[in-house]
Structure formats: structure tokens, C-alpha cells
Design an enzyme around this catalytic site. Structure first.
Site, short mmCIF file in Angstrom:
data_model
loop_
_atom_site.label_atom_id
_atom_site.label_comp_id
_atom_site.label_asym_id
_atom_site.label_seq_id
_atom_site.Cartn_x
_atom_site.Cartn_y
_atom_site.Cartn_z
N TRP A 116 -3.71 -1.87 -1.23
CA TRP A 116 -3.77 -3.05 -2.10
C TRP A 116 -4.01 -4.21 -1.15
CZ3 TRP A 116 -0.85 -7.61 -2.86
CH2 TRP A 116 -1.14 -8.29 -4.05
N GLU A 160 6.26 -11.90 -22.75
CA GLU A 160 5.95 -10.52 -22.38
C GLU A 160 4.68 -10.04 -23.10
OE1 GLU A 160 6.61 -8.55 -20.18
OE2 GLU A 160 6.16 -6.56 -20.93
N LYS A 206 1.32 -8.83 -21.12
CA LYS A 206 0.73 -7.51 -21.36
C LYS A 206 -0.75 -7.64 -21.70
CE LYS A 206 3.02 -5.49 -20.17
NZ LYS A 206 4.28 -5.28 -19.52
N ARG A 259 0.92 2.04 -5.99
CA ARG A 259 1.16 0.98 -5.01
C ARG A 259 -0.10 0.21 -4.66
NH1 ARG A 259 6.13 2.00 -2.62
NH2 ARG A 259 5.61 0.63 -0.91
N GLU A 311 -2.86 -8.85 -18.54
CA GLU A 311 -3.00 -7.96 -17.37
C GLU A 311 -3.89 -6.76 -17.65
OE1 GLU A 311 0.57 -6.09 -15.81
OE2 GLU A 311 1.45 -6.06 -17.80
N HIS A 347 3.41 -30.43 -28.57
CA HIS A 347 3.49 -31.27 -27.38
C HIS A 347 2.33 -31.00 -26.43
CE1 HIS A 347 7.35 -32.80 -28.60
NE2 HIS A 347 7.73 -31.56 -28.86
N ASN A 374 1.64 -0.50 5.67
CA ASN A 374 1.98 -1.10 4.39
C ASN A 374 2.77 -2.37 4.70
OD1 ASN A 374 3.01 -1.62 1.81
ND2 ASN A 374 4.71 -0.21 2.11
N GLY A 375 2.37 -3.50 4.16
CA GLY A 375 3.11 -4.73 4.43
C GLY A 375 2.23 -5.78 5.07
N CYS A 429 0.86 -1.17 0.00
CA CYS A 429 0.00 0.00 0.00
C CYS A 429 0.90 1.23 0.00
CB CYS A 429 -0.86 -0.03 1.23
SG CYS A 429 -1.58 -1.66 1.49
N LYS A 470 1.29 -1.21 -9.12
CA LYS A 470 2.52 -0.98 -9.90
C LYS A 470 3.76 -1.52 -9.19
CE LYS A 470 4.91 0.91 -13.21
NZ LYS A 470 4.91 0.13 -14.47
#
Ligand code: F6R
Length: 606
Positions: free
Chosen positions: A73, A479, A483, A27, A486, A502, A98-99, A2, A601
Site C-alpha cells: 500500500w 457511516e 460506506k 493490508r 469508499e 446553516h 511494512n511501515g 503493507c 483493510k
């Protein structure tokens, strides 16, 4: 992960706090809240959703010269107003956090037995009550005692209703800075939150507590001894963070890539070589010893490391291992003597990547290099050799210009190691020339914008997509898939094209778009065969073809020609159309491109 911000001033601070939260939204953006001390009472405002929802609730400047604020978050407890911070205890203590507090359950049991009532599902509320249980007017003493009982990683900021001029904050595993103003002082998760009010900062160290007042601050280490830390003046500017005429930060950042790459190269290369000083004076000695490279990173940064593995092994003939940080940090890995440890990170605050670096046993490695975009981040401060990617602030959650500049930086690293290990001058010259041409080629590729926007329409109703690549383009396919998933929420997977038969070929039908980048390299013919396997099963191909690598177009295929002939920088260029494709698919599906659901982010929790 956060974001927290706090202020002790002589003026009302609610608008400073809200602006700080806006700047920390990268965040997390599940909920937001703030608490102010107004005439000896705590006043709290909270809202589900983004900071703009909180701002609507506040409407105007609220009275209160001391306050703390938070953008969340969610980790413990769903995103909801009751789980939003600040959390209060008995209307005396307000706390933002935060954490993660790992031992919160047992502390909670004790507090319940003491009669504390819990209103949320968070680990945070436990800490608010714990501090209240120790509080007798000395806020520092109460926080110090409580923090001594907490296990986990956290940054906290606390105020008390009867302590008008005091804010106490603590850092253990989560970043925290003190911002210094004139007769007003601040704390925040990072400097960007406070750039509108100050440019002078003190970076707290692990375990530090700080008591902040209007007229000053005092730092204590984890044992309670007072300490001093240097004051830094940041060069970041408050207004580097604007969308300009672009609809989204992501589009702006995609279009900034030519400049970002040019900035990344500036002062680091000559016409045909990489300068000696790029990794600092100690680098030559370290690079001479290197016998193997271990790269560790997360997400998009991991993909950049994966591309670099191909370059390092081909150019240097050195074994190069790459691993996601969340796995590496907990694994008993075998480290051959003289291994160079390389971390890649846009934010420099990613918890797993930082932990991997911090867990290093220095004797096992001949040195560590960090490739990072955030000059004032923990990763940069804690690494021995550093190369800044210089992409500039990246606000869109989906990483774009950070990725391409990481790739450029990894080529600079490979050459720098190669220079002290006899890499042929001709090869160095070829790569540097390609690097010099990159910004112009990126500009050219960005002109595919409109074409790709129209191709994106095909994806509006899709539920799945498959990205294929071979060799150094396998991580580029990864990548591309990341992209797309997300920001558009379309399930996307990447496969090495040779692996198709396979298993994943079973998924291919007319409803499964298959996206392929075809470089003109030694694997081209093999890739063409893989594409035929897709065609034979009725799959629809979307091909981004480099010059000379066109496939024979058959009906239904979509082919976008990329007009550039390169050898080493091809994966960097291939990235551009894939970014544009994801962006336009997301826009057309109406998702929140810059702040996709459930993400943040900077991932500062593991
Ligand atoms: C994806 C993305 C993430 C980050 C990852 C690592 O677009 O941005 O996957 O790459 O969270 O972050 P950093 O690079 O800050 O360590």
C-alpha cells in the site's frame, strides 16, 4: 501497512508465499512481489496491481526454498513495478518492508556518497542498501546495526543471496509473527497469511529481531540480548475466508450480520441481564470508579464510538468524549480524574488507535477497554480489559459486520458499567430484550435486498449524495456516507439534519439525492421539518423509515419501510439498509467493491 511474508524451508516456497500474500491483501494491493534464493542467486518477481497479477507472472512454482514476499500500500513513491518490493541491494540483499522510515533521506544521502544506486522512490530501498553496507556474511549483525539507525515504525524481512538457510526479520511498530512448521519456519505480518502451513505462532514484541532457519529460530531484543517468547496455537482456521456463493465478500459479510450479532451476544447475556464476567474479573472495580469515558477510534469504528457516546451519556449520565485517534494521539487533552479510556478497532492493528493507547499515561485513567474483532491483534494483547466483537474475519475493505457488532459490544459495555452504578433494572431488561431480538430483525431487514438493489439504480450517475440524521442517527448517517463514498466513489457527506439550513441546503437540487433514516423517536417531527426543507428546494428524498415513522409521502420520494419497533437498538438496524444501498450502488457503477481504490483493510501506518 503493507503485508509481508517469508519462508525458510526444504521445499520450494513461491506458492506458499503467494498464498500468504493473497491472505494479506487486506493490508494493501497496489503492487506485489517476491524474492527467492535459487542456487546462491536472488531471483525477484514483481507486478503492479493485485497479488493475482504477480501469480500470473510466476505461472508455476519457482525454484527457491528461502524467500520473502510483499503486498504494498503505497506511502513513499507511486504504485509502480519499480517501487514494488522486494528491493535489492547489489544483488546480495533482498528486503521487504511494512511501515515508514522517517529518516530515510539523510541515510540515502550517505549511501549515495558511498556509491549505492537507487532504482525506486521508496524509503525501503534505503534500508536494503544500508544493510548491504554492513553485511559481511553475518546477516543478523548487519540488520541489527542498520535497524539501530532507523527512525519510524516498521516491520522488515531480509534475505541474502549467500545465506541460503537464513531469514532475518524485525518488528518496530508493525506487527510480525513467526510461524513454526516442521523443518520449515516462516514470518508474516499476521497469522492469517500462514494458516495453510502452520497453526503455531510466536508473536514478536516491539523492537525484537528474529533469525529464522529451517530448523529453528532465535529472537533478540532491541539491545541484542537473546530472549524467548511463548508459542501460541491459533484457533483460527485456514478456510474461514471464503466468499461462498456470494459475489463479493462485502455482501457475504452484510448477510452474516445476524449470526455475527448472535455470536457477539452468546454467553454474555441472560434473558434480561448482561453477565457479570463479560469484561473480566477486574472490570467491576474499574467500572465503579468511572466518572467520564473517552472513546478513541478511526473511520467506521469511530462512528460506532460516536453512537456509543449518545448511549453512555443517556444511560449512565456520565460525560463521554469521542475523538478520532489521529487527532487524539497528538493533542494535549484534558483528562478528568477517573476517566475510562475505550478504543474500538476491527483489526486491532490501526496505527493511530494503537498509538493513542500506547501514549496513555496510566495515572490519568482509571482503566482501558478495547472493543476489537481480531483476537490475536496488538490492541488486544496490550489492553487491560477487552471485549471481542466475534464478527469473524472481515475481508471486504468496507467494514460492515464489524460495525454492527461494535455497536452491540458498546451496549454491553454501557450496561456493564451501568450495573455497578445503579442503572435501573427495567432499562437493562429492555435493552437486553432488544439485543436478543436483533438477529431476527436483521434477517428481516436483509429481505429488503432486492428493493434496495432497484433503488440503487437511481445513483448510478450521481456525483454527490447527502446523508441526514439527528441524535444517535447522526453518526449512522456519517457511516452511511462513508460506506457510499469508499466503495462507489460518489462524494457523500453526512450532516446533522438540523444543521442543513446553516449551509449545506445550498447544495440541494434535483441532482442531489438526500438519504434520511427516520427513527420513531422524539426528534421525528423535527426531522420531518428538515425533510420538508429539502423537498421545498426540489431535492429528492430517500427515506428509510422505522415503524411508526413514515412521512407523508409526496411525489418523487422513495420510502423504504423498516418493519421493526425498537428503542435502543434502532441505530444498529438502521445501518443495514444503508450498507445494502452502498453495496448495490457500487456494484452497478462497476467499482471494485471488496478492494476499492487507494484503500487497505488494515491501516498500520499513521
Ligand atoms: C471503513 C473502514 C475504515 C476502518 C478504519 C479503522 O469501512 O473500514 O474506516 O473502520 O480504518 O479500522 P479498524 O477498525 O481496524 O481500527
Amino acid at each position: 501497512m503493507c503485508g509481508i511474508v517469508g519462508a525458510v524451508a526444504q521445499r520450494d516456497v513461491s506458492s506458499i508465499l503467494v498464498e500468504g500474500l493473497r491472505r494479506l491483501e487486506y493490508r494493501g494491493y497496489d503492487s506485489a512481489g517476491l524474492a527467492l534464493i535459487n542456487n546462491g542467486e536472488l531471483e525477484r518477481f514483481r507486478a503492479l496491481g493485485k497479488v493475482s497479477e504477480l501469480a500470473k507472472k510466476l505461472n508455476a512454482e519457482q525454484p527457491g526454498a528461502t524467500g520473502i514476499a510483499h503486498t504494498r500500500w503505497a506511502t513513499h513513491g507511486a504504485p509502480s513495478e519499480s517501487n514494488a518490493h522486494p528491493h535489492l541491494s547489489r544483488n546480495r540483499i533482498a528486503l521487504v518492508h511494512n511501515g515508514i522510515i522517517e529518516n530515510y533521506k539523510e541515510i540515502r544521502e550517505n549511501l549515495l556518497a558511498q556509491g549505492y544506486q537507487f532504482e525506486s522512490e521508496t524509503d525501503t530501498e534505503t534500508v536494503a542498501h544500508l544493510i548491504e553496507s554492513y553485511y559481511d556474511g553475518d546477516l543478523y549483525a548487519a540488520v541489527f546495526r542498520a535497524v539501530g539507525q532507523l527512525q519510524g515504525t516498521f516491520g522488515i524481512a531480509v534475505i541474502a543471496s549467500d545465506n541460503q538457510d537464513t531469514l532475518v526479520a524485525c518488528r518496530k511498530g508493525s506487527p510480525l509473527v513467526v510461524g513454526l512448521g516442521i523443518k520449515e519456519n516462516f514470518i508474516a505480518s499476521d497469522v492469517s497469511a500462514l494458516l495453510p502451513v502452520t497453526r503455531r505462532f510466536v508473536y514478536l514484541e516491539e523492537g525484537d529481531l528474529v533469525v529464522v532457519n529451517q530448523n529453528g529460530y532465535q529472537i533478540y531484543d532491541s539491545a541484542g540480548a537473546s530472549k524467548e517468547l511463548p508459542i501460541n496455537t491459533t484457533e483460527l482456521s485456514a478456510d474461514a475466508i471464503h466468499k461462498g456463493d456470494y459475489k463479493h465478500y462485502m455482501l457475504k459479510e452484510i448477510h452474516e450480520q445476524a449470526k455475527a450479532v448472535a455470536d457477539c451476544l452468546e454467553g454474555r447475556i441472560s434473558e434480561n441481564n448482561v453477565l457479570d464476567s463479560v469484561f473480566g474479573p477486574d472490570s467491576e472495580q474499574i467500572f465503579k470508579q468511572v466518572k467520564q469515558v473517552q472513546i478513541v477510534a478511526c473511520g467506521t469504528s469511530y462512528h460506532a464510538g460516536f453512537v456509543a457516546k449518545y448511549w453512555i451519556e443517556e444511560l449512565l449520565g456520565l460525560p463521554c468524549a469521542i475523538e478520532v485517534a489521529s487527532e487524539f494521539r497528538y493533542r494535549q487533552s484534558v483528562v478528568p480524574k477517573d476517566t475510562l479510556f475505550v478504543t474500538l478497532s476491527q483489526s486491532g492493528e490501526t496505527a493511530d488507535t494503537l498509538a493513542a493507547l500506547r501514549n496513555l499515561s496510566i495515572d490519568d485513567y482509571c482503566g482501558s477497554v478495547s472493543i476489537c474483532n481480531s483476537p490475536e491483534s496488538s490492541l488486544v494483547r496490550e489492553s487491560s480489559l477487552v471485549l471481542m466483537t466475534r464478527a469473524g474475519p472481515e475481508i471486504g475493505v468496507a467494514s460492515t459486520k464489524a460495525f454492527t457488532t461494535q455497536l452491540v459490544s458498546m451496549l454491553l459495555l454501557a450496561i456493564s458499567i451501568g450495573k455497578v452504578r445503579g442503572l435501573a433494572e427495567k432499562i437493562i431488561k429492555d435493552i437486553v430484550r432488544e439485543l436478543i431480538a436483533l438477529p431476527r430483525q436483521i434477517e428481516q431487514l436483509l429481505r429488503l435486498d432486492k428493493k434496495i438493489e432497484s433503488i440503487a439504480e437511481d445513483f448510478i450517475d450521481k456525483h454527490h449524495a447527502l446523508f441526514l440524521g439527528r441524535g444517535v442517527h447522526y453518526p449512522i448517517a456519517m457511516e452511511g456516507a462513508l460506506k457510499l463514498k469508499e466503495i462507489s466513489y460518489i462524494h457523500a457527506e453526512a450532516y446533522p439534519a438540523g444543521e442543513l439550513k446553516h449551509g449545506p441546503l445550498a447544495l440541494v437540487d434535483a441532482d442531489m439525492p438526500v438519504i434520511v433514516v427516520t427513527p420513531n423517536d422524539e426528534l421525528l417531527e423535527k426531522l420531518h421539518s428538515n425533510m420538508q426543507e429539502v423537498k421545498a428546494r426540489g431535492g429528492k428524498l430517500y427515506v428509510f423509515a422505522h415503524q411508526g415513522a413514515k412521512l407523508e409521502k409526496s411525489s418523487g420520494d422513495v420510502v423504504v419501510e423498516m418493519d421493526c419497533e425498537t428503542r435502543w437498538t434502532t441505530p444498529i438496524l438502521s445501518t443495514i439498509p444503508l450498507q445494502l444501498l452502498s453495496y448495490y450502488v457500487a456494484v452497478q457503477r462497476g467499482t471494485d467493491v471488496d478492494q476499492p481504490r487507494n484503500l487497505a483493510k488494515s491501516v498500520t501506518v499513521e
